[in-house]
Enzyme design. Structure first.
Site, short mmCIF file in Angstrom:
data_model
loop_
_atom_site.label_atom_id
_atom_site.label_comp_id
_atom_site.label_asym_id
_atom_site.label_seq_id
_atom_site.Cartn_x
_atom_site.Cartn_y
_atom_site.Cartn_z
N TYR A 128 8.48 1.02 -4.30
CA TYR A 128 7.42 1.50 -5.19
C TYR A 128 7.60 2.95 -5.65
O TYR A 128 6.78 3.48 -6.36
CB TYR A 128 6.05 1.35 -4.50
N ARG A 180 5.75 13.36 1.19
CA ARG A 180 6.25 12.48 2.25
C ARG A 180 7.67 12.06 1.89
O ARG A 180 7.86 11.15 1.09
CB ARG A 180 5.34 11.25 2.36
N HIS A 193 6.43 5.34 4.58
CA HIS A 193 5.12 5.50 5.23
C HIS A 193 5.29 5.40 6.75
O HIS A 193 4.84 6.25 7.51
CB HIS A 193 4.15 4.42 4.74
#
Lengths: 366, 327
Positions: A278, A265, A269
């Protein structure tokens, strides 16, 4: 080896021998002889064009969110390859049961881009367009779509139809009971369903290594008696071989397969997320060197199947198509109160009719 | 009479007739095949219709609900059995997020013409977790229908209509009265409406509203009160959602008094909704406050004490007397 009660051989971790399929490495170089269709090349160009279009459409979606034209949107940047392959390999009469990062596949299934924008623009009518056929709408509650897919496949079996259901999910979804319950049924009933796990390494902020202790996600099928395979999810040739075979196998009544497509990815998100909180930038930089569009572009250039001039002309065409979709989306009038009430039941119950009139009154639509 | 049927036999007959009439009707659930269901609701149907139409599923309620949605979206008319209502909670996500809203989410492109059957309620000395009545949880969900029969005749007619319904129906079978009464079923194929309460007894002093197994205790209470000169109008709600308030309001307008009886916990129950609607529409026509006789707001007791939880004839009679003596 004899087993003993003090450890040693009594308990064993299942040793996974899940195959991993790859044809093109990260530099677009073949790692093994290519199948005939890939040597021929025209389908590869189709896959390439579909990925480019999906990436541009995705880029526009993010831009619209950033400028307040559209709501929260989950980007498919970096994971375009599995979608374009199943999108081309499924037949129209098959049924796609997607998760929510399936724009590349949905476009190839015939869904209008304007409907995809309308959906992420906060309007249920974006899941209503005729382009969806009998495909399911996006599924937001994680892994719940797996149950629908085995239900659809059960319907095919009951009616002796040679159709296939294909369902997608992310790596996080494989942790849910819904996923495992569906695999279990597919195994015991030999259902015509393909499970495509798009492992993009991140479930929002939780990385794959702390999602599951098994070395592969594909092997979750083993507990259900299903064949399992890992595939390079950035390599359309490998994906074509694996997904195409799984669909064909299911169509022939030979049952289900679990496919884990390894990809990444590249984006957040969703547009509401900030992955820099993160995720290590070095990891993302490395993933960019393995992404699917550049990889195939390099291969096609090397083979003389695609030129910078073709690229330029195609990009212009795609941008025009996307602009047209944006205009249709933006010109779509707000739903009427009727739209909100009239589809909860086939026929509107009396009590709900009074509530509809109440809402219409509040909006001055009496 | 051999052709008289119990409530559970009426369910079996309705399933049988629906399957005979329409090949799209299929059954699925745990132990419904060779075993015929733990209450025998699906007895003999597998041998009659084959394993493609009567499917023993793996032991997975979430799966059952999810696959039922998938089948229904493909145009089948699946009738799934959840073995006991106590196990329906694993289905809730599928019911709330998918079955109830598939039509709305796709603006009619896909729909869920499915029935989820489950035996519910207490009173049969069942194991723990087998006796709850949580119809209010389901009735709160837009897009669902919730239906509860209270006799063999109504079980047959309502289940035939539920299977016909283009909308998802939760069909809750009061297992306490599965076998207490036998009735001759109406003509094969007859249906009952899914949006209308049944007035079981006409009266003038007070309206008594209930559903499911409690209908039985209410009927006894009506008999007792009749001997005391009290005329009770008894309404079996039967279709909890959508709720036919017209019938309840018309009756309460006539009597000026209403008592609601249900087995489920009192607070936030279906009775609370009915009472609120009566107060909204009839406040100035009421002769007394609406009363509720219900289960208490405690966990359904394990069976040694369950009879003290379930509203009984005595509590109902007392409540009606209280209602009649209110100033």
């Amino acid at each position: 080896m004899p087993t003993t009660l003090d450890g040693g051989g009594l308990f064993r971790v299942h040793e996974s021998d899940i195959p991993f399929v790859c044809y093109l490495d990260a530099n677009g170089q073949p790692t093994q002889p290519l199948p005939g269709w890939a040597e021929e090349g025209s389908l590869l160009v189709d896959y390439y064009k579909a990925m480019v279009k999906a990436r541009e459409a995705d880029r526009k979606a993010i831009a619209m969110q950033r400028t307040g034209v559209m709501g929260t949107y989950p980007s498919c940047l970096g994971q375009e390859a599995p979608g374009v392959v199943y999108g081309k390999q499924l037949k129209k009469e098959d049924v796609l049961v997607p998760y929510y990062r399936d724009l590349p596949g949905q476009l190839l299934r015939g869904v209008e881009l304007s409907d995809i924008y309308l959906y992420w623009g906060g309007d249920e009518r974006g899941s209503a367009g005729p382009g969806y056929g009998q495909d399911f709408p996006n599924c937001v509650p994680i892994a719940t779509q797996a149950g629908h897919a085995v239900g659809v496949a059960s319907a095919f079996r009951i009616r002796d139809e040679h159709r296939v259901a294909l369902t997608t999910c992310g790596d996080g979804a494989t942790s849910k009971g819904d996923f495992l319950e569906a695999l279990n049924l597919a195994g015991v009933w030999q259902l015509p369903v393909v499970f495509l796990v798009v492992n993009n390494q991140w479930a929002i902020s939780v990385p794959r290594p702390i999602q599951c202790g098994a070395p592969t996600l594909a092997q979750k099928g083993a507990g259900a008696g299903l064949p399992c395979v890992q595939v390079d999810g950035n390599d359309v040739i490998a994906l074509h071989e694996v997904i195409g075979s799984a669909i064909e196998r299911a169509r022939q009544g030979k049952g289900s397969v679990v496919i884990e497509a390894i990809t990444y990815r590249l984006g957040d998100h969703t547009t509401a997320d900030d992955a820099t909180r993160y995720r290590d930038s070095e990891e993302v930089r490395k993933a960019w060197s393995e992404e699917p569009v550049k990889r195939l572009q390099t291969y096609l250039h090397n083979r003389g199947l695609w030129s910078p001039e073709q690229e330029q002309a195609y990009l212009e065409q795609v941008k025009l198509e996307i602009q047209q979709a944006v205009e249709i989306y933006q010109k779509t009038p707000l739903p009427q109160v009727d739209d909100l009430f009239d589809y909860h039941y086939k026929d509107l119950p009396a009590g709900l009719r009074r509530q509809k009139e109440e809402m219409q009154g509040g909006l001055g639509h009496e | 009479m051999s052709d008289k049927k119990t409530l559970v036999e009426a369910v079996n007959t309705a399933l049988d007739h629906a399957m005979a009439d329409d090949k799209d009707v299929v059954l699925l659930g745990e132990d419904i095949g060779a075993n015929g269901g733990v209450f025998r609701a699906t007895q003999d149907l597998k041998s009659k219709y084959g394993l493609k139409r009567v499917m023993d599923t793996p032991l997975a309620e979430t799966l059952i609900a999810g696959m039922t949605v998938g089948m229904a979206a493909q145009g089948l008319k699946p009738v799934a059995e959840i073995q006991f209502m106590g196990f329906i909670f694993a289905c809730m996500e599928q019911l709330v997020t998918h079955a109830a809203r598939m039509r709305n989410r796709t603006r009619g492109r896909l729909s869920c013409p499915m029935v989820l059957r489950a035996p519910f309620g207490g009173g049969i000395h069942a194991p723990e977790h087998h006796s709850e009545s949580t119809e209010a949880l389901l009735a709160h969900i837009p897009g669902l229908r919730v239906v509860i029969p209270s006799s063999p005749v109504r079980a047959y007619g309502l289940l035939r209509s539920a299977i016909d319904s283009p909308d998802p129906v939760i069909f809750l079978e009061p297992k306490r009265i599965y076998r207490v009464q036998k009735q001759t079923l109406p003509e094969t194929g007859s249906r009952l409406p899914l949006d209308t309460c049944f007035t079981l007894r006409e009266g003038s002093d007070v309206t008594l509203v209930t559903w499911g197994a409690c209908v039985r205790e209410c009927q006894e209470a009506c008999n007792t009160l009749a001997e005391q000169g009290v005329s009770v109008e008894l309404i079996d709600v039967a279709t909890i959602k959508p709720l036919d308030m017209e019938t309840i309001l018309a009756s309460t307008r006539k009597t000026g008094r209403c008592v609601i009886v249900h087995e489920a916990a009192r607070s936030f129950g279906v009775g609370a909704e009915i009472a609120a609607r009566i107060f909204e529409d009839l406040f100035f026509e009421l002769k007394a406050p609406v009363k509720r006789v219900a289960g208490y707001d405690i966990t359904m007791p394990y069976y040694r004490m369950e009879e003290h939880y379930i509203p009984d004839h005595k509590r109902i009679v007392i409540a009606i007397h209280d209602c009649l003596t209110e100033p």
